[in-house]
Design a protein around this motif. Structure first.
Motif, PDB file in Angstrom:
ATOM      1  N   HIS A 292       0.846  -1.199  -0.127  1.00 20.39           N
ATOM      2  CA  HIS A 292      -0.063   0.025  -0.126  1.00 20.39           C
ATOM      3  C   HIS A 292       0.863   1.132   0.216  1.00 20.39           C
ATOM      4  N   TYR A 293       2.218   1.167   0.028  1.00 16.31           N
ATOM      5  CA  TYR A 293       2.779   2.467   0.223  1.00 16.31           C
ATOM      6  C   TYR A 293       3.253   2.879  -1.241  1.00 16.31           C
ATOM      7  N   PRO A 294       3.380   4.197  -1.336  1.00 15.30           N
ATOM      8  CA  PRO A 294       3.959   4.819  -2.592  1.00 15.30           C
ATOM      9  C   PRO A 294       5.442   4.583  -2.304  1.00 15.30           C
ATOM     10  N   LEU A 295       6.290   4.705  -3.569  1.00 18.82           N
ATOM     11  CA  LEU A 295       7.724   4.302  -3.466  1.00 18.82           C
ATOM     12  C   LEU A 295       8.269   5.038  -2.435  1.00 18.82           C
ATOM     13  N   CYS A 296       8.021   6.461  -2.409  1.00 19.34           N
ATOM     14  CA  CYS A 296       8.756   7.332  -1.450  1.00 19.34           C
ATOM     15  C   CYS A 296       8.823   6.689  -0.053  1.00 19.34           C
ATOM     16  N   MET A 297       7.735   6.099   0.343  1.00 21.62           N
ATOM     17  CA  MET A 297       7.580   5.761   1.940  1.00 21.62           C
ATOM     18  C   MET A 297       7.945   4.280   1.962  1.00 21.62           C
ATOM     19  N   ARG A 298       7.829   3.658   1.099  1.00 28.54           N
ATOM     20  CA  ARG A 298       8.240   2.223   0.954  1.00 28.54           C
ATOM     21  C   ARG A 298       9.688   2.180   0.853  1.00 28.54           C
ATOM     22  N   HIS A 299      10.493   3.057   0.193  1.00 33.31           N
ATOM     23  CA  HIS A 299      12.127   3.313   0.325  1.00 33.31           C
ATOM     24  C   HIS A 299      12.362   3.696   1.848  1.00 33.31           C
ATOM     25  N   ILE A 300      11.846   4.732   2.283  1.00 37.24           N
ATOM     26  CA  ILE A 300      11.686   5.065   3.737  1.00 37.24           C
ATOM     27  C   ILE A 300      11.862   4.198   4.888  1.00 37.24           C
ATOM     28  N   HIS A 301      10.785   3.170   4.648  1.00 37.34           N
ATOM     29  CA  HIS A 301      10.411   2.031   5.549  1.00 37.34           C
ATOM     30  C   HIS A 301      11.445   1.082   5.399  1.00 37.34           C
ATOM     31  N   GLU A 302      11.907   0.837   4.108  1.00 33.33           N
ATOM     32  CA  GLU A 302      12.969  -0.594   4.067  1.00 33.33           C
ATOM     33  C   GLU A 302      14.181   0.152   4.450  1.00 33.33           C
ATOM     34  N   THR A 303      14.783   1.445   4.097  1.00 39.79           N
ATOM     35  CA  THR A 303      16.004   1.908   4.786  1.00 39.79           C
ATOM     36  C   THR A 303      15.775   1.831   6.408  1.00 39.79           C
ATOM     37  N   LEU A 304      14.737   2.284   6.869  1.00 34.82           N
ATOM     38  CA  LEU A 304      14.634   2.212   8.479  1.00 34.82           C
ATOM     39  C   LEU A 304      14.719   0.670   8.878  1.00 34.82           C
ATOM     40  N   ARG A 305      14.345  -0.200   8.281  1.00 29.88           N
ATOM     41  CA  ARG A 305      14.412  -1.552   8.649  1.00 29.88           C
ATOM     42  C   ARG A 305      15.927  -2.093   8.405  1.00 29.88           C
ATOM     43  N   THR A 306      16.629  -1.537   7.439  1.00 33.68           N
ATOM     44  CA  THR A 306      17.956  -2.110   7.109  1.00 33.68           C
ATOM     45  C   THR A 306      19.018  -1.076   8.211  1.00 33.68           C
ATOM     46  N   ALA A 307      19.033   0.137   8.378  1.00 26.82           N
ATOM     47  CA  ALA A 307      19.741   0.916   8.999  1.00 26.82           C
ATOM     48  C   ALA A 307      19.437   1.155  10.575  1.00 26.82           C
ATOM     49  N   HIS A 308      18.323   1.009  10.701  1.00 27.98           N
ATOM     50  CA  HIS A 308      17.582   1.199  12.197  1.00 27.98           C
ATOM     51  C   HIS A 308      17.755   2.547  12.502  1.00 27.98           C
ATOM     52  N   HIS A 309      17.722   3.682  11.304  1.00 25.43           N
ATOM     53  CA  HIS A 309      18.115   4.812  11.956  1.00 25.43           C
ATOM     54  C   HIS A 309      17.481   5.699  10.475  1.00 25.43           C
ATOM     55  N   LEU A 310      17.105   6.807  10.826  1.00 24.21           N
ATOM     56  CA  LEU A 310      16.660   7.945   9.885  1.00 24.21           C
ATOM     57  C   LEU A 310      17.315   9.205  10.326  1.00 24.21           C
ATOM     58  N   LYS A 311      17.726  10.224   9.212  1.00 21.49           N
ATOM     59  CA  LYS A 311      17.713  11.540   9.638  1.00 21.49           C
ATOM     60  C   LYS A 311      16.656  12.475   9.681  1.00 21.49           C
ATOM     61  N   HIS A 312      16.766  13.638  10.405  1.00 19.38           N
ATOM     62  CA  HIS A 312      15.549  14.224  10.940  1.00 19.38           C
ATOM     63  C   HIS A 312      14.394  14.577   9.931  1.00 19.38           C
ATOM     64  N   PHE A 313      14.636  15.176   8.687  1.00 23.90           N
ATOM     65  CA  PHE A 313      13.620  15.183   7.598  1.00 23.90           C
ATOM     66  C   PHE A 313      13.074  13.758   7.306  1.00 23.90           C
ATOM     67  N   GLU A 338      11.347   0.781  19.131  1.00 23.36           N
ATOM     68  CA  GLU A 338      12.056  -0.439  18.830  1.00 23.36           C
ATOM     69  C   GLU A 338      12.940  -0.551  17.807  1.00 23.36           C
ATOM     70  N   GLU A 339      12.690   0.413  16.892  1.00 24.66           N
ATOM     71  CA  GLU A 339      13.736   0.248  15.804  1.00 24.66           C
ATOM     72  C   GLU A 339      15.166   1.000  16.119  1.00 24.66           C
ATOM     73  N   PHE A 340      14.939   2.084  16.660  1.00 27.38           N
ATOM     74  CA  PHE A 340      16.134   3.097  16.897  1.00 27.38           C
ATOM     75  C   PHE A 340      16.930   2.289  18.089  1.00 27.38           C
ATOM     76  N   THR A 341      16.269   1.512  19.030  1.00 34.78           N
ATOM     77  CA  THR A 341      17.071   1.072  19.977  1.00 34.78           C
ATOM     78  C   THR A 341      17.888  -0.385  19.734  1.00 34.78           C
ATOM     79  N   LYS A 342      17.819  -0.655  18.397  1.00 36.22           N
ATOM     80  CA  LYS A 342      18.610  -1.429  17.989  1.00 36.22           C
ATOM     81  C   LYS A 342      19.934  -1.058  17.675  1.00 36.22           C
ATOM     82  N   LEU A 343      20.332   0.259  17.804  1.00 36.57           N
ATOM     83  CA  LEU A 343      21.520   1.128  17.593  1.00 36.57           C
ATOM     84  C   LEU A 343      22.117   1.638  18.713  1.00 36.57           C
ATOM     85  N   MET A 344      21.011   1.940  19.649  1.00 36.30           N
ATOM     86  CA  MET A 344      21.543   3.051  20.763  1.00 36.30           C
ATOM     87  C   MET A 344      20.270   2.495  21.940  1.00 36.30           C
ATOM     88  N   ASP A 345      20.983   2.908  23.249  1.00 40.55           N
ATOM     89  CA  ASP A 345      20.174   2.727  24.430  1.00 40.55           C
ATOM     90  C   ASP A 345      18.790   3.292  24.296  1.00 40.55           C
TER      91      ASP A 345
END
Length: 469
Positions: A292-313, A338-345
Motif C-alpha cells: 500500500h505504500y508509494p515508492l517514497c514511503m516504501r523506500h524510507i521504511h525499507e531503509t529504516l528496517r535496514t539501517a535502524h535510523h533515519l535523519k531528521h527530515f 523498537e527500531e532505533f534502540t537496535k543501535l542505541m540505548d
C-alpha cells in the motif's frame, strides 16, 4: 484591477457587477474585473482555478489524446470529483442566463485574472499558464453550437462571417476533397469561413483545408485555430504587462499568497485523520509497505528496517505519513523506539528522539496538528547526501528507478512508461502509473497528489477495509 497606485488603504481584488460581460460561457478576458470581493473568496477562487488547470495537465499525461472524447470525459470526471461545479457548468454549451450561469462566469473571469498575477512572474510559469488556459478556452469552444458561437464572435468583435451558399457551391467539390474529416453531407451542412491563410498555418501545414488565392476556407470546428491564436497573443501580452506592474501590488498578504500559489497543494488535507485511531498496528507496517505504500514511503521504511535510523527530515516525512494513515502516538513511539534502540540505548532515544515524535502529533511544544506532507512538498524538498526523504522519481537517476521498478514487479512496458514521464518531469503522473502497474492496472480515482491518498486508494482497491479516514 489597479496596478498603478503605490499606496492605498485596502488591496481588495475586484469583480464585475455588470452582467452583460457574462452573457456567454466563453471569455477572451479582455476586460479587467471591477467591483469588490473578500480575501477569502480571492483565495478560494485562485485555488479552484489552479485545480482546474492541474486537471487539464493531468488529463494530458494519462495517455488520452488531447481534446479527444476520452480526454474530455477524463476532465469532466475529475472536475466532478473535486466538485468544481462552476467550471462544469461552463461546459454545457447552452449559454444559460440564470443566476447560477452568471455567477459561474464571474468566478471564471476573476479566477483567471488572479492566476495571471501568480503566473506572470517567470517565463516558465507564463508558458505553463498559457498552455493550460488555451486548453480550457478550446474545451469550452468545442461545446458551442453555431448560434452561441456566432454570438460570441460578434460580442468580441471577431469578424468571421461564413461564406454564402452560393460561394460554397462554387468551390463545393474542392471543399469535399480538401477538408479533412468532412463528408459530402458534412460540407453541405457546415458553415465555412474565408480567412487569410497565414492565420491557420497549422492547418495548412497538415493539409487539412482548401486554399485559394491566399485565403483558407475552414469549417466551423477549425475556427478555433484563428480565435485561439488571437487569445494566445492577447494573453501573452497581458502577462508581460502584469509582470512589470506587479511590484506596485503592495498588499503583503496577497503577495505572499500569489508567490506561493504555483506550489500550493490543492487536494485533501490528511491532518483531519484522527491521530488516536487504533486500527493500524505497527506489526502490520512491513506488509503495508509492500502493498500500500508509494515508492517514497516504501523506500524510507525499507531503509529504516535496514539501517535502524533515519535523519531528521526523513523521520518527519515518514512519521507524519504514519500519523495520517492512523498510527496512534503511543504506537508511533513504540515503533520508532523498537527500531532505533537496535543501535542505541533506551535513554538516548527518549532524550533525543521521543520529543520530535510527540511534537509531530501536536502534543507538546507549539501544539500544532501537523499535516502529512503532500507530493508537491515532497517533490520540492531538497535532499542532501545520506538522506532518503523526498520524491524518488525526482531525486533518483533512471537506473535506480528502473531497478526498483523491476524489484517491485513492474512490467517492461510499465517501466518504459514511467521513465518517460520522469524524463519529462511529470513526477506525480509517474507515481500514478507506478500505482497502476503495482495494482493489476487498476488506476486510482485521480492522479496521485499525496502519499496518504496513495495508501487509501490502495487499501480500497486491494480490499483490506481498515478504517483510515
Amino acid at each position: 484591477m489597479d496596478f498603478t497606485a503605490r499606496k492605498r488603504k485596502s488591496s481588495k481584488p475586484t469583480i464585475p457587477n455588470h452582467n452583460s460581460l457574462f452573457s456567454h460561457d466563453l471569455n477572451m478576458y479582455n476586460v479587467p474585473p471591477t467591483g469588490e470581493t473578500t480575501l477569502e473568496e480571492f483565495e478560494t477562487l485562485a485555488i479552484e482555478r489552479l485545480q482546474l488547470l492541474r486537471i487539464l495537465e493531468q488529463a494530458n499525461c494519462k495517455g488520452n489524446k488531447l481534446f479527444s472524447e476520452d480526454w474530455k470525459k477524463c476532465v469532466k470526471e475529475d472536475l466532478t470529483k473535486l466538485e468544481l461545479r462552476k467550471f462544469i457548468r461552463l461546459l454545457n454549451g447552452l449559454d444559460g442566463q440564470t443566476e447560477l450561469d452568471i455567477n459561474a462566469r464571474k468566478a471564471d473571469h476573476l479566477s483567471h485574472y488572479i492566476l495571471r498575477l501568480a503566473y506572470c512572474r517567470s517565463e516558465e510559469l507564463r508558458r505553463w499558464f498559457i498552455n493550460r488556459e488555451l486548453e480550457w478556452f478550446r474545451l469550452r469552444f468545442m461545446f458551442q453550437n453555431q448560434n452561441t458561437l456566432s454570438r460570441f464572435l460578434e460580442s468580441n468583435k471577431l469578424i468571421y462571417a461564413p461564406i454564402t451558399d452560393e460561394q460554397k457551391d462554387e468551390i463545393y467539390n474542392e471543399l469535399v476533397m480538401s477538408t479533412a474529416n468532412m463528408s459530402d453531407v458534412s460540407v453541405r451542412t457546415t458553415n465555412f469561413f474565408k480567412v487569410p491563410f497565414q492565420e491557420v498555418c497549422s492547418l495548412v501545414k497538415n493539409r487539412k483545408i482548401f486554399i485559394k488565392l491566399g485565403f483558407a476556407y475552414i469549417p466551423t470546428n477549425e475556427l478555433i485555430v484563428c480565435v485561439q491564436a488571437k487569445f494566445r497573443a492577447s494573453l501573452s501580452e497581458a502577462l508581460n504587462v502584469a509582470s512589470h506592474r506587479l511590484p506596485s501590488l503592495d498588499d503583503e498578504r496577497i503577495n505572499t499568497f500569489l508567490m506561493n500559489l504555483n506550489n500550493s497543494y490543492t487536494g485533501k488535507d490528511y491532518s483531519s485523520v484522527n491521530s488516536d485511531k487504533k486500527d493500524i498496528d505497527p506489526a502490520d507496517l512491513d506488509s503495508y509497505s509492500k502493498k500500500h505504500y508509494p515508492l517514497c514511503m516504501r523506500h524510507i521504511h525499507e531503509t529504516l528496517r535496514t539501517a535502524h535510523h533515519l535523519k531528521h527530515f526523513c523521520r518527519l516525512q515518514y512519521g507524519l505519513f504514519l500519523k495520517g494513515i492512523g498510527l496512534t502516538l503511543e504506537d508511533a513511539l513504540q515503533f520508532w523506539r523498537e527500531e532505533f534502540t537496535k543501535l542505541m540505548d533506551h535513554d538516548k532515544f527518549e532524550k533525543q528522539y521521543a520529543y520530535n515524535v510527540k511534537h509531530s502529533y501536536g502534543k507538546i511544544g507549539s501544539m500544532i496538528n501537523y499535516s502529512p506532507f503532500n507530493c508537491i512538498k515532497i517533490i520540492t524538498d531538497s535532499v542532501g547526501p545520506g538522506e532518503h526523504h523526498g520524491c524518488p522519481f525526482r531525486n533518483w537517476d533512471a537506473t535506480l528507478v528502473k531497478q526498483k521498478m523491476l524489484d517491485h514487479g513492474v512490467s517492461t512496458e510499465g517501466i518504459d512508461t514511467i521513465l518517460d514521464l520522469v524524463k519529462n518531469r511529470h513526477f506525480q503522473i509517474a507515481c500514478t502509473k507506478y500505482f497502476e502497474y503495482t495494482h493489476s492496472l487498476q488506476a486510482p480515482s485521480t492522479t496521485i497528489n499525496h502519499p496518504n491518498q496513495y495508501f487509501e486508494e490502495s487499501v480500497n482497491i486491494i480490499g483490506e477495509k481498515k478504517k483510515i479516514s
